[in-house]
Write an enzyme that holds these catalytic residues in place. Structure first.
Site, short mmCIF file in Angstrom:
data_model
loop_
_atom_site.label_atom_id
_atom_site.label_comp_id
_atom_site.label_asym_id
_atom_site.label_seq_id
_atom_site.Cartn_x
_atom_site.Cartn_y
_atom_site.Cartn_z
N ASP A 155 0.86 -1.19 0.00
CA ASP A 155 0.00 0.00 0.00
C ASP A 155 0.89 1.24 0.00
O ASP A 155 1.58 1.51 0.98
CB ASP A 155 -0.89 0.02 1.25
CG ASP A 155 -1.82 1.22 1.23
OD1 ASP A 155 -2.84 1.16 0.51
OD2 ASP A 155 -1.52 2.23 1.90
N TYR A 166 3.71 9.55 -0.21
CA TYR A 166 4.59 8.95 0.80
C TYR A 166 6.09 9.10 0.50
O TYR A 166 6.92 8.94 1.39
CB TYR A 166 4.29 7.45 0.99
CG TYR A 166 2.90 7.13 1.50
CD1 TYR A 166 2.09 8.11 2.06
CD2 TYR A 166 2.40 5.84 1.42
CE1 TYR A 166 0.82 7.81 2.51
CE2 TYR A 166 1.13 5.54 1.88
CZ TYR A 166 0.33 6.53 2.42
OH TYR A 166 -0.91 6.22 2.86
N LYS A 201 -2.13 6.09 -4.65
CA LYS A 201 -3.21 7.04 -4.37
C LYS A 201 -2.92 8.41 -4.99
O LYS A 201 -1.75 8.80 -5.14
CB LYS A 201 -3.37 7.23 -2.85
CG LYS A 201 -3.39 5.93 -2.07
CD LYS A 201 -3.69 6.11 -0.60
CE LYS A 201 -3.49 4.80 0.15
NZ LYS A 201 -2.15 4.62 0.69
N HIS A 239 -6.95 9.78 -2.50
CA HIS A 239 -6.38 9.73 -1.15
C HIS A 239 -7.26 10.43 -0.10
O HIS A 239 -7.46 9.93 0.99
CB HIS A 239 -4.98 10.36 -1.18
CG HIS A 239 -4.05 9.86 -0.13
ND1 HIS A 239 -2.70 9.72 -0.33
CD2 HIS A 239 -4.26 9.48 1.15
CE1 HIS A 239 -2.13 9.26 0.77
NE2 HIS A 239 -3.06 9.11 1.69
P1 NDP Z 1 0.03 1.51 12.21
O1 NDP Z 1 -1.28 1.54 12.92
O2 NDP Z 1 0.34 0.40 11.31
O3 NDP Z 1 1.15 1.62 13.35
C1 NDP Z 1 2.51 1.72 13.10
C2 NDP Z 1 3.25 1.71 14.43
O4 NDP Z 1 3.07 0.41 15.05
C3 NDP Z 1 4.72 1.95 14.31
O5 NDP Z 1 5.10 2.82 15.36
C4 NDP Z 1 5.33 0.55 14.53
O6 NDP Z 1 6.58 0.64 15.15
C5 NDP Z 1 4.33 -0.07 15.48
N1 NDP Z 1 4.31 -1.54 15.42
C6 NDP Z 1 4.11 -2.31 14.32
N2 NDP Z 1 4.12 -3.61 14.65
C7 NDP Z 1 4.34 -3.68 15.98
C8 NDP Z 1 4.47 -4.75 16.91
N3 NDP Z 1 4.37 -6.04 16.52
N4 NDP Z 1 4.69 -4.44 18.21
C9 NDP Z 1 4.80 -3.16 18.61
N5 NDP Z 1 4.69 -2.10 17.78
C10 NDP Z 1 4.47 -2.36 16.48
O7 NDP Z 1 0.26 2.94 11.55
P2 NDP Z 1 0.15 3.83 10.28
O8 NDP Z 1 -0.58 5.04 10.71
O9 NDP Z 1 1.47 4.00 9.67
O10 NDP Z 1 -0.75 3.07 9.21
C11 NDP Z 1 -0.28 2.00 8.42
C12 NDP Z 1 -0.44 2.24 6.95
O11 NDP Z 1 -1.76 2.68 6.61
C13 NDP Z 1 0.46 3.32 6.34
O12 NDP Z 1 1.78 2.89 6.13
C14 NDP Z 1 -0.26 3.61 5.04
O13 NDP Z 1 0.07 2.62 4.09
C15 NDP Z 1 -1.72 3.53 5.46
N6 NDP Z 1 -2.30 4.87 5.79
C16 NDP Z 1 -3.22 5.43 4.91
C17 NDP Z 1 -3.79 6.66 5.17
C18 NDP Z 1 -4.79 7.24 4.21
O14 NDP Z 1 -5.14 8.43 4.35
N7 NDP Z 1 -5.29 6.50 3.25
C19 NDP Z 1 -3.45 7.45 6.38
C20 NDP Z 1 -2.52 6.76 7.26
C21 NDP Z 1 -1.97 5.52 6.96
P3 NDP Z 1 7.88 -0.10 14.51
O15 NDP Z 1 8.10 0.55 13.18
O16 NDP Z 1 8.92 0.18 15.51
O17 NDP Z 1 7.53 -1.56 14.39
#
Ligand code: NDP
Length: 307
Positions: free
Chosen positions: A50, A55, A84, A115
């Site tokens: 995605d 990004y 997007k 988006h």
């Molecule tokens: P997430 O809800 O996926 O959370 C990401 C966080 O979770 C990071 O800090 C990561 O830390 C932590 N994490 C992941 N796995 C674990 C684990 N097993 N244990 C503990 N912590 C963990 O966040 P996002 O807001 O980034 O959303 C994900 C995706 O959604 C984006 O990359 C994008 O593709 C999409 N998105 C789309 C939007 C839209 O407007 N259409 C808006 C926002 C996001 P670490 O890296 O240290 O693992």
């Protein structure tokens, strides 16, 4: 079994893997991003990426895909790629898509999303991506967001560059307008969705109209606060899995796509277990959010989408 093997069918008939690799990336992680993506595809078994023009990771993704496809490790059709159209390019989604395709080194994407249902007052190149006035407010144009959708329909019907089209961050009222005024039902609607924000009405509406819901920020975004939700932890203990498996299966078991993100290569490699949550447990997770609503993507774009 890995949740990365679960597929969902779009209204186009195409299959979309239920778990997609979220590609928002911190500046300081960019030099490691390509290796992380290779681990995701080759070791964990991710089959869905995605991404978005906004990004800034599409060139890196393109380099990885080109290398893996070129060396015969994967085939193009093995990977589902979503990109997007950002609101700064609202008037020219074809340009947005063509820029993304060039960077991704692909001929087509599997899914193209609008988006946000917004139009920004940016230049023809879509820059600045988020134009602001002297007071710091985003310069939003008074333009109907369906203008962008109509142009995306044209791309879908006439170019072969997007196998499916959909939207993101639409409310139910916006989806109703779209269905009333245009002739393509979005294949997907990507929104913030997790046990703190179950979006019950929107999910039901999309089910009735055969629009696949995609859950972004499933862990609650930075710091993954949703891992600490008591009912998530209870279910993790019950099934002997990590709470992240519950947050992923909350969607995958309910027929939704989920887009978790991690910059930790060990976590990426681990992937997610399948947990057969019961209908009652899925309801319990929804109910938690009905009683404790919390939205984590609360910037000025997300708070109150305009109708
Ligand atoms: P997430 O809800 O996926 O959370 C990401 C966080 O979770 C990071 O800090 C990561 O830390 C932590 N994490 C992941 N796995 C674990 C684990 N097993 N244990 C503990 N912590 C963990 O966040 P996002 O807001 O980034 O959303 C994900 C995706 O959604 C984006 O990359 C994008 O593709 C999409 N998105 C789309 C939007 C839209 O407007 N259409 C808006 C926002 C996001 P670490 O890296 O240290 O693992």
């Amino acid at each position: 079994m890995s949740a990365l093997n679960i597929d969902i069918t779009l209204n186009t008939g195409a299959k979309i893997p239920a778990v997609g690799f979220g590609t928002v990336c911190d500046e300081e992680f960019r030099y490691k991003f390509k290796d992380a993506l290779k681990v995701a595809i080759l070791e964990a078994g991710y089959r869905h990426i995605d991404t978005a023009w906004y990004y800034g990771t599409e060139k890196l993704i393109g380099e990885v895909l080109s290398e893996l496809i070129g060396s015969g490790k994967i085939k193009r059709e093995d990977i589902f790629v979503t990109t997007k159209v950002w609101p700064s390019l609202w008037n020219n989604p074809l340009k947005s898509l063509e820029t993304s395709l060039k960077d991704l080194q692909l001929d087509y994407v599997d899914l193209l999303l609008q988006h946000w249902p917004l139009a920004f007052d940016s230049g023809a190149e879509g820059k600045p991506a988020v134009p602001r006035d002297a007071d710091g407010n985003v310069r939003i144009l008074d333009v109907d967001y369906l203008e962008t959708w109509k142009k995306m329909i044209d791309i879908y019907k006439n170019t072969g560059k997007a196998k499916a089209i959909g939207v993101s961050n639409y409310t139910v009222a916006m989806l109703k307008r779209l269905l009333d005024q245009t002739d393509v039902v979005p294949a997907a609607e990507q929104v913030e969705l997790h046990p703190h924000l179950p979006q019950v009405e929107l999910v039901q509406f999309c089910k009735e109209h055969k629009i696949v819901v995609e859950a972004y920020s499933p862990l609650g975004s930075n710091g993954a606060p949703n891992l600490k939700i008591p009912v998530v932890q209870e279910l993790a203990t019950k099934y002997g899995v990590h709470p992240v498996d519950i947050l992923v299966n909350y969607h995958a078991q309910a027929g939704r796509v989920v887009l978790p993100r991690s910059q930790n290569v060990n976590r990426i490699r681990t992937g997610f277990k399948v947990v057969k949550l019961t209908a009652e447990e899925l309801k319990k997770l929804d109910q938690f959010g009905v009683e404790n609503p919390k939205r984590f993507i609360t910037d000025s774009l997300g708070k109150e989408p305009r109708l």
